[in-house]
Design an enzyme around this catalytic site. Structure first.
Site, PDB file in Angstrom:
ATOM      1  N   ASP A 251       9.172  -3.198  12.335  1.00 53.80           N
ATOM      2  CA  ASP A 251       8.409  -3.212  13.616  1.00 53.80           C
ATOM      3  C   ASP A 251       7.321  -3.915  12.120  1.00 53.80           C
ATOM      4  OD1 ASP A 251       8.166  -1.364  11.468  1.00 53.80           O
ATOM      5  OD2 ASP A 251       7.322   0.214  13.931  1.00 53.80           O
ATOM      6  N   THR A 272       0.549   4.499  12.351  1.00 53.29           N
ATOM      7  CA  THR A 272       1.473   5.716  12.185  1.00 53.29           C
ATOM      8  C   THR A 272       1.690   5.600  10.541  1.00 53.29           C
ATOM      9  OG1 THR A 272       2.058   6.153  14.287  1.00 53.29           O
ATOM     10  CG2 THR A 272       2.740   7.687  12.839  1.00 53.29           C
ATOM     11  N   ASN A 309       5.268   3.007   1.041  1.00 57.30           N
ATOM     12  CA  ASN A 309       4.814   3.815   2.486  1.00 57.30           C
ATOM     13  C   ASN A 309       3.793   5.008   2.083  1.00 57.30           C
ATOM     14  OD1 ASN A 309       6.903   3.601   4.321  1.00 57.30           O
ATOM     15  ND2 ASN A 309       7.814   3.179   2.966  1.00 57.30           N
ATOM     16  N   GLY A 419      -1.797  -1.541  14.672  1.00 58.66           N
ATOM     17  CA  GLY A 419      -4.138  -0.857  15.051  1.00 58.66           C
ATOM     18  C   GLY A 419      -4.471  -0.370  14.323  1.00 58.66           C
TER      19      GLY A 419
END
Length: 503
Positions: A251, A272, A309, A419
């Site tokens: 993604d 997330t 990350n 998002g």
């Protein structure tokens, strides 16, 4: 099937860690008001991980049911415009996988990356193979949930009898749709089992770590046709024989592909997880990169996603879940308004600390982290929300500075997508913490990039640059300029102290 005016329809299935959605993309030609790419969310579904058979697992039948629902909705939505979907592709989070037998049957529900089976796995693997050697071969950031460590622990506990092929989550979905048993490069690169230079499986890592190389699929590039929708699904869903295509199935790779990046800018794919980095023409693998624990994941058209990350909005989402369970107001808009009204940062934590990965109580961990660093310990949701968002903003800024240092290239701005780009407080806080302009949007970057690669595979666009121009023309990002805020400089110094304590 394209409409008479030349518009074509494509379906992006975008799977997140617990929920998914189907997006219908309509690619308009110059003859019908284009060129433009229009997106419409047509279906949303949920599949939270469940504890069974000894592990936290993804209920794959629920994932597949959601995909089927998305295809039905896509057919109805396209029919309203006198068209039909031509292609479908799936993207998802990385690292997780399923095992199928010789008949293509899934043997077990996939284990979730937040399961505790990989606790201590890095240490066990490094007894067999040096950390530096693994990084030199793969260029991938060490995280205990990487597929390398998951598969190592799966072998330790025993693979299911009859396993013949390992398929990552999006590959497993494509297999269910058309029977394909191949893998796709961008998601495979997250496994920490792919050679960063050859972009093929690192065979010697498998043999030296005792991992089953024979289970691994052939790897294909993003934008590869995989086959037609199974006849049984055509009949069940009342669909034509649409083509199943592999987009950039990771993604974040799709999100970066769908971002109209300005030259030299960093990106933050915010959800997330937050993935903070830059797009490069090739990998950057050296001792400094290894020490900084950066990663070189495959992108589209031969690019590399050089990134780190960051824990992301999982922290705030977990807090909201707790507050809802305690009967407290946890509406996001209300929390953001209340947090923004607080004059100065009430506290800061290091969001990448392992304590925030999957705790019993996220609010308790936040409070413990504040107490350990001698800061005031708030209890009200607004102040804890502010702690999380300010900490993420400073962490983004810290990672961007690291990118500059590691690459030797200045970063003039940051583009936030996903998002999290809808969170205007976080967008502005990032601009303030990094002292760089921030562009925010598109929120649907992963689905956008998924659709662009489908359009490329179908011959509707000729290059990534052409696709990004379509995105930029149809979805203007919001811009946030850096500001000087009360207590912000002192907060930056405090954050550097907190981060330095744990690095």
């Amino acid at each position: 099937m394209a409409t008479q005016d030349g518009a074509s329809f494509h379906v992006a299935i975008d799977l997140g860690a617990g929920s998914g959605r189907a997006m219908l993309g309509r690619l308009l030609s110059a003859d019908c008001g284009g060129p433009a790419l229009l997106l419409e969310e047509i279906h949303r579904f949920h599949y939270p991980p469940l504890h069974h058979d000894g592990h936290l697992r993804w209920p794959f039948p629920a994932v597949l049911d959601g995909i089927k629902g998305g295809l039905r909705a896509a057919s109805r939505a396209a029919a309203v415009r006198n068209g039909a979907p031509e292609t479908v592709g799936v993207d998802s989070w990385g690292v997780d996988y399923g095992l199928v037998d010789a008949a293509g049957r899934l043997l077990q529900d996939p284990v979730c990356y937040r399961d505790h089976r990989t606790d201590g796995a890095i240490e066990r693997v490094l007894k067999k193979l040096p950390r530096a050697e693994i990084f030199q071969r793969t260029g991938i950031q060490f995280q205990q949930f990487n597929t390398l460590f998951q598969l190592h622990e799966h072998v330790r506990e025993g693979l299911p009898s009859g396993a013949r092929r390992l398929l990552m989550i999006p590959d497993l979905c494509h297999h269910s749709l058309c029977g394909a048993t191949s893998g796709e490069l961008t998601d495979a690169s997250t496994t920490q089992l792919v050679d960063v230079r050859t972009r093929r499986w690192a065979d010697d890592l498998f043999s030296r770590l005792g991992l089953p190389r024979e289970l691994m699929p052939e790897l294909r590039a993003p934008g590869t046709p995989l086959g037609e929708l199974r006849p049984s699904l055509q009949k069940e869903l009342h669909l034509p024989a649409l083509s199943v295509l592999a987009p950039a199935t990771h993604d974040t790779a799709s999100a970066v592909a769908g971002t109209p990046l300005q030259p030299g800018w960093a990106y933050v794919s915010s959800g997330t997880w937050s993935l903070v980095g830059t797009e490069r023409p090739g990998p950057l693998v050296n001792e400094a990169v290894a020490r900084a624990n950066f990663t070189n994941e495959a992108g589209v058209f031969g690019t590399v996603r050089f990134l780190r990350n960051v824990m992301g909005l999982w922290i705030l989402d977990s807090c909201r879940h707790e507050w809802e369970g305690r009967g407290l107001a946890a509406d996001l808009d209300g929390l953001l308004a209340a947090a923004g009204a607080i004059e100065k940062p009430p506290g800061l934590v290091y969001p990448d600390h392992p304590r925030f990965f999957n705790p019993r109580s996220m609010t308790a961990e936040l409070q413990a982290a504040l107490a350990e660093t001698g800061q005031k310990v708030p209890d009200d949701p607004a102040r804890l929300t502010r702690v999380v968002l300010d900490s993420l903003a400073f962490r983004y800024a810290s990672v961007v500075r690291s990118v500059e240092q590691l690459t030797g290239e200045p970063i003039p701005g940051i583009h936030i997508v996903g998002g999290g780009s809808l969170n205007e407080y976080l967008d502005q806080a990032t601009a303030d913490a990094a002292q760089r302009p921030v562009l925010a949007g598109p929120a649907e970057a992963a689905a956008t990039g998924n659709l662009l690669m489908q359009a490329f595979a179908a011959g509707r666009i000729r290059s990534l640059e052409e696709g990004r121009r379509l995105v930029e023309a149809g979805q203007r990002p919001r811009r946030f300029e850096p500001r000087e805020r009360a207590g912000w400089r002192e907060a930056g110094e405090r954050y550097r102290e907190v981060e330095g304590r744990y690095q």
